[in-house]
Design an enzyme around this catalytic site. Structure first.
Site, PDB file in Angstrom:
ATOM      1  N   LYS A   1       0.836  -1.205   0.000  1.00 55.56           N
ATOM      2  CA  LYS A   1       0.000   0.000   0.000  1.00 55.56           C
ATOM      3  C   LYS A   1       0.877   1.264   0.000  1.00 55.56           C
ATOM      4  O   LYS A   1       0.658   2.199  -0.758  1.00 55.56           O
ATOM      5  CB  LYS A   1      -0.876  -0.022   1.261  1.00 55.56           C
TER       6      LYS A   1
ATOM      7  N   GLU B   1     -18.023   7.915   2.965  1.00 54.41           N
ATOM      8  CA  GLU B   1     -17.286   7.576   1.749  1.00 54.41           C
ATOM      9  C   GLU B   1     -18.012   8.207   0.560  1.00 54.41           C
ATOM     10  O   GLU B   1     -19.237   8.275   0.535  1.00 54.41           O
ATOM     11  CB  GLU B   1     -17.181   6.054   1.616  1.00 54.41           C
TER      12      GLU B   1
ATOM     13  N   CYS C   1     -19.169   0.426   8.152  1.00 54.26           N
ATOM     14  CA  CYS C   1     -19.395   1.072   9.451  1.00 54.26           C
ATOM     15  C   CYS C   1     -20.738   0.810  10.109  1.00 54.26           C
ATOM     16  O   CYS C   1     -20.772   0.339  11.240  1.00 54.26           O
ATOM     17  CB  CYS C   1     -19.124   2.554   9.318  1.00 54.26           C
TER      18      CYS C   1
HETATM   19  P1  NAD Z   1      -9.283   0.462   6.611  1.00 57.25           P
HETATM   20  O1  NAD Z   1      -9.367  -0.996   6.799  1.00 57.25           O
HETATM   21  O2  NAD Z   1      -9.622   1.063   5.279  1.00 57.25           O
HETATM   22  O3  NAD Z   1      -7.821   0.985   7.003  1.00 57.25           O
HETATM   23  C1  NAD Z   1      -7.119   0.573   8.125  1.00 57.25           C
HETATM   24  C2  NAD Z   1      -5.630   0.594   7.795  1.00 57.25           C
HETATM   25  O4  NAD Z   1      -4.880   0.355   8.988  1.00 57.25           O
HETATM   26  C3  NAD Z   1      -5.203  -0.477   6.794  1.00 57.25           C
HETATM   27  O5  NAD Z   1      -4.571   0.131   5.687  1.00 57.25           O
HETATM   28  C4  NAD Z   1      -4.231  -1.357   7.589  1.00 57.25           C
HETATM   29  O6  NAD Z   1      -3.183  -1.878   6.806  1.00 57.25           O
HETATM   30  C5  NAD Z   1      -3.718  -0.368   8.627  1.00 57.25           C
HETATM   31  N1  NAD Z   1      -3.119  -1.015   9.812  1.00 57.25           N
HETATM   32  C6  NAD Z   1      -3.607  -2.026  10.561  1.00 57.25           C
HETATM   33  N2  NAD Z   1      -2.756  -2.347  11.558  1.00 57.25           N
HETATM   34  C7  NAD Z   1      -1.687  -1.513  11.436  1.00 57.25           C
HETATM   35  C8  NAD Z   1      -0.475  -1.345  12.143  1.00 57.25           C
HETATM   36  N3  NAD Z   1      -0.181  -2.110  13.189  1.00 57.25           N
HETATM   37  N4  NAD Z   1       0.396  -0.403  11.722  1.00 57.25           N
HETATM   38  C9  NAD Z   1       0.123   0.380  10.672  1.00 57.25           C
HETATM   39  N5  NAD Z   1      -1.032   0.271   9.947  1.00 57.25           N
HETATM   40  C10 NAD Z   1      -1.916  -0.650  10.324  1.00 57.25           C
HETATM   41  O7  NAD Z   1     -10.238   1.104   7.733  1.00 57.25           O
HETATM   42  P2  NAD Z   1     -11.101   2.446   7.652  1.00 57.25           P
HETATM   43  O8  NAD Z   1     -12.338   2.217   6.861  1.00 57.25           O
HETATM   44  O9  NAD Z   1     -10.215   3.584   7.305  1.00 57.25           O
HETATM   45  O10 NAD Z   1     -11.554   2.583   9.169  1.00 57.25           O
HETATM   46  C11 NAD Z   1     -10.633   2.937  10.171  1.00 57.25           C
HETATM   47  C12 NAD Z   1     -11.419   3.328  11.410  1.00 57.25           C
HETATM   48  O11 NAD Z   1     -12.176   4.518  11.154  1.00 57.25           O
HETATM   49  C13 NAD Z   1     -12.450   2.301  11.878  1.00 57.25           C
HETATM   50  O12 NAD Z   1     -12.505   2.321  13.274  1.00 57.25           O
HETATM   51  C14 NAD Z   1     -13.754   2.812  11.294  1.00 57.25           C
HETATM   52  O13 NAD Z   1     -14.879   2.391  12.041  1.00 57.25           O
HETATM   53  C15 NAD Z   1     -13.575   4.298  11.404  1.00 57.25           C
HETATM   54  N6  NAD Z   1     -14.333   5.091  10.440  1.00 57.25           N
HETATM   55  C16 NAD Z   1     -14.388   4.691   9.138  1.00 57.25           C
HETATM   56  C17 NAD Z   1     -15.072   5.490   8.194  1.00 57.25           C
HETATM   57  C18 NAD Z   1     -15.166   5.090   6.748  1.00 57.25           C
HETATM   58  O14 NAD Z   1     -15.869   5.757   6.017  1.00 57.25           O
HETATM   59  N7  NAD Z   1     -14.509   4.051   6.292  1.00 57.25           N
HETATM   60  C19 NAD Z   1     -15.661   6.706   8.616  1.00 57.25           C
HETATM   61  C20 NAD Z   1     -15.562   7.078   9.962  1.00 57.25           C
HETATM   62  C21 NAD Z   1     -14.888   6.269  10.867  1.00 57.25           C
HETATM   63  C1  UGA Z   2     -21.466   6.386   7.533  1.00 58.51           C
HETATM   64  C2  UGA Z   2     -21.891   7.701   8.208  1.00 58.51           C
HETATM   65  O1  UGA Z   2     -22.812   8.389   7.362  1.00 58.51           O
HETATM   66  C3  UGA Z   2     -20.686   8.586   8.485  1.00 58.51           C
HETATM   67  O2  UGA Z   2     -21.101   9.759   9.194  1.00 58.51           O
HETATM   68  C4  UGA Z   2     -19.703   7.816   9.353  1.00 58.51           C
HETATM   69  O3  UGA Z   2     -18.529   8.568   9.584  1.00 58.51           O
HETATM   70  C5  UGA Z   2     -19.324   6.515   8.667  1.00 58.51           C
HETATM   71  O4  UGA Z   2     -20.524   5.733   8.371  1.00 58.51           O
HETATM   72  C6  UGA Z   2     -18.462   5.668   9.545  1.00 58.51           C
HETATM   73  O5  UGA Z   2     -18.521   5.737  10.746  1.00 58.51           O
HETATM   74  O6  UGA Z   2     -17.711   4.924   8.940  1.00 58.51           O
HETATM   75  P1  UGA Z   2     -20.780   5.647   5.054  1.00 58.51           P
HETATM   76  O7  UGA Z   2     -20.939   4.270   5.588  1.00 58.51           O
HETATM   77  O8  UGA Z   2     -19.553   6.009   4.309  1.00 58.51           O
HETATM   78  O9  UGA Z   2     -20.875   6.703   6.277  1.00 58.51           O
HETATM   79  O10 UGA Z   2     -21.989   5.987   4.079  1.00 58.51           O
HETATM   80  P2  UGA Z   2     -23.505   6.458   4.257  1.00 58.51           P
HETATM   81  O11 UGA Z   2     -23.769   7.524   3.269  1.00 58.51           O
HETATM   82  O12 UGA Z   2     -23.850   6.734   5.662  1.00 58.51           O
HETATM   83  O13 UGA Z   2     -24.298   5.162   3.771  1.00 58.51           O
HETATM   84  C7  UGA Z   2     -24.308   3.969   4.516  1.00 58.51           C
HETATM   85  C8  UGA Z   2     -25.332   3.014   3.939  1.00 58.51           C
HETATM   86  O14 UGA Z   2     -26.658   3.469   4.202  1.00 58.51           O
HETATM   87  C9  UGA Z   2     -25.248   2.828   2.421  1.00 58.51           C
HETATM   88  O15 UGA Z   2     -25.405   1.467   2.103  1.00 58.51           O
HETATM   89  C10 UGA Z   2     -26.407   3.635   1.881  1.00 58.51           C
HETATM   90  O16 UGA Z   2     -26.904   3.142   0.671  1.00 58.51           O
HETATM   91  C11 UGA Z   2     -27.421   3.472   2.996  1.00 58.51           C
HETATM   92  N1  UGA Z   2     -28.401   4.587   3.077  1.00 58.51           N
HETATM   93  C12 UGA Z   2     -27.985   5.836   3.416  1.00 58.51           C
HETATM   94  C13 UGA Z   2     -29.741   4.324   2.829  1.00 58.51           C
HETATM   95  O17 UGA Z   2     -30.134   3.177   2.524  1.00 58.51           O
HETATM   96  N2  UGA Z   2     -30.644   5.355   2.932  1.00 58.51           N
HETATM   97  C14 UGA Z   2     -30.269   6.615   3.270  1.00 58.51           C
HETATM   98  O18 UGA Z   2     -31.143   7.507   3.363  1.00 58.51           O
HETATM   99  C15 UGA Z   2     -28.896   6.852   3.514  1.00 58.51           C
END
Ligand code: NAD
Ligand code: UGA
Length: 438
Positions: free
Chosen positions: A40, A160, A265
């Protein structure tokens, strides 16, 4: 604007780490993003991104070029170069609903061992309440004796597909702190972002994140339940949601009925919060029902397809959309996985198209489905079109053209992207969510 530009290390270059790190660089800080996935990091150095997120590639290359953003595989290096360390590794949920904190704990130990002076350690990953205190214990145990540090909880609320805007223009920034010193540093980091900052205890901040995701998931399951009632009563869930949403106490966001929520999430955080509640001596039955409704929503949709496509075995079914939502290639917990597996189990031939998620979905379906080069190709010789993700591109394709290309004009619209009346007038056998044909 004058403000203190900090040296920041973000550990975990996934969706959240990469977006947060890049955005911190964009507002002027010097950021090193660390990930233990060597491939990565090598790719990121070459400008190849592990995820699809609109606008991110350009922002990464600009900040790299201007010397504010770099990548590394060594936590020790990242910690050595920085004063503020963000943990952004994944926090998956185990089978029993507990959060797997192994990655957070591993990182905390490594950070502690690399510390040589006061640092602020910030949790950006979503964590169950009291994880901050666990991190504090780990740092105290493994860092050089007597070294001062602060722990902070700063959950991330980005979505996302719109992650950059959500990060740079959030509704609010939540920061859980234990000291005035950490509060001042955190306020300074976010100075260029003009959004309200809410300072709380670390525990409140951890609960705020789970409560927000659980509430949003509840809104979605609520409107999906309403959709099912609408269908049985000649009502239209879109009219209902629109009128409900105009009540400011309810709000119009996250009231879009469909095939339920997916992604990395909501499903994981709903499970985790049910577990947090249980450990606190409270059965969160409301959330258990939210989860059930969400699962059932996919089943109802699949059953409807099976019921309405005569002799589905061996028939071509076009599928539009694979990612769990538009503008991302994320396939984690995507409703498409269960629905397509259900179609495959019936012997249907799935011809799928998604603008960006095909590469990731190949890891899931291997060669069990056919991947098409565009949306129109998927329609050819198909007896049904199944819409699973509401990509903007699909909405621009004229229904008249869809009809011409299909073997039989039948649509199962899991995201309500087409107008009901028009589809009926054109002679489609059109099935949507929560909208009765009457
Ligand atoms: P992800 O799986 O996309 O990324 C996690 C990264 O951490 C990976 O690239 C992995 O290789 C790295 N990693 C793991 N162990 C490691 C280590 N020991 N040293 C260095 N790197 C390491 O996860 P994500 O979707 O970015 O989510 C991360 C956190 O943020 C989660 O707790 C999730 O719930 C939260 N979150 C995610 C979103 C989202 O939209 N994806 C939004 C808000 C909050
Ligand atoms: C969600 C939250 O919206 C973020 O605020 C949060 O930071 C994130 O999770 C997280 O903690 O990771 P995300 O999962 O990226 O974000 O996308 P959303 O837009 O929330 O959609 C989640 C799911 O709900 C999707 O499958 C979407 O299709 C569905 N959805 C969303 C519905 O079916 N109806 C709606 O009205 C909205």
């Amino acid at each position: 604007m004058s403000f203190k530009k900090e040296k920041i290390c973000v550990i975990g270059a996934g969706y959240v780490g990469l977006v947060s790190g890049t955005c911190f660089a964009q507002i002027g800080h010097r950021v090193v993003c660390v990930d233990n996935n060597k491939e990565k990091i090598e790719n990121l150095e070459k400008g190849i991104l592990p995820i699809y997120e609109p606008g991110l590639e350009k922002m990464i290359s600009k900040n790299k070029r201007e010397g504010r953003l770099s990548f590394a595989t060594s936590i020790a290096q990242g910690v050595g170069e920085s004063n503020i360390i963000f943990i952004a590794v994944h926090t998956p949920t185990k089978e029993n609903g507990e959060t797997n904190l192994q990655y957070v704990e591993d990182v905390s130990r490594e950070v502690a061992r690399a510390m040589d002076k006061y640092k602020v350690l910030v949790s950006k990953s979503t964590m169950p309440v009291n994880t901050g205190q666990k991190i504090k214990e780990i740092i105290t145990k493994y860092c050089p004796k007597g070294l001062a540090f602060d722990i902070v909880s700063n959950p991330e609320f980005l979505k996302e597909g719109t992650a950059i805007k959500d990060f740079l223009e959030p509704d609010r920034i939540v920061i859980g702190v234990e000291s005035k010193k950490a509060e001042k540093i955190m306020r300074g980091i976010y100075k260029p972002i003009k959004s309200p900052i809410i300072f709380t205890s670390i525990e409140s901040s951890e609960i705020i994140k789970h409560a927000c995701n659980a509430f949003l998931a509840t809104k979605i399951s609520f409107i999906n339940a309403i959709a099912n009632i609408c269908e049985k009563n000649s009502a239209n869930v879109e009219e209902v949601a629109m009128a409900m949403g105009l009540d400011k106490r309810i709000g119009s966001d996250f009231l879009k009925a469909g095939i339920g929520f997916g992604g990395s999430c909501f499903p994981k955080d709903v499970d985790a919060f049910i577990n947090v509640a249980k450990k606190s001596g409270y059965e969160f039955n409301l959330l258990k029902e939210v989860k059930k409704i969400n699962k059932k929503q996919r089943e109802i949709f699949l059953d409807n397809i099976i019921r309405h496509v005569p002799d589905i075995k061996g028939k071509n079914i076009a599928v539009w959309g694979l990612s769990f939502k538009p503008d991302t290639d994320d396939m984690r917990e995507a409703p498409s996985v269960d629905i397509i597996n259900g179609l495959i189990a019936q012997g249907a031939i799935v011809k799928a198209f998604d603008p960006v998620a095909i590469k990731k979905s190949k890891e899931i379906f291997k060669d069990e489905i056919m991947y098409c080069k565009d949306a129109k190709e998927a329609l050819r010789d198909s007896v049904a079109l199944v819409v699973l993700t509401e990509w903007g591109h699909f909405k621009k394709i004229k229904p008249e053209e869809i009809k011409k290309l299909m073997k039989f004009p039948r649509i199962f619209d899991g995201r309500n992207i087409f107008p009901l009346r028009k589809m009926a007038d054109l002679g489609f056998d059109y099935h949507s969510i929560g909208k009765n044909k009457k």
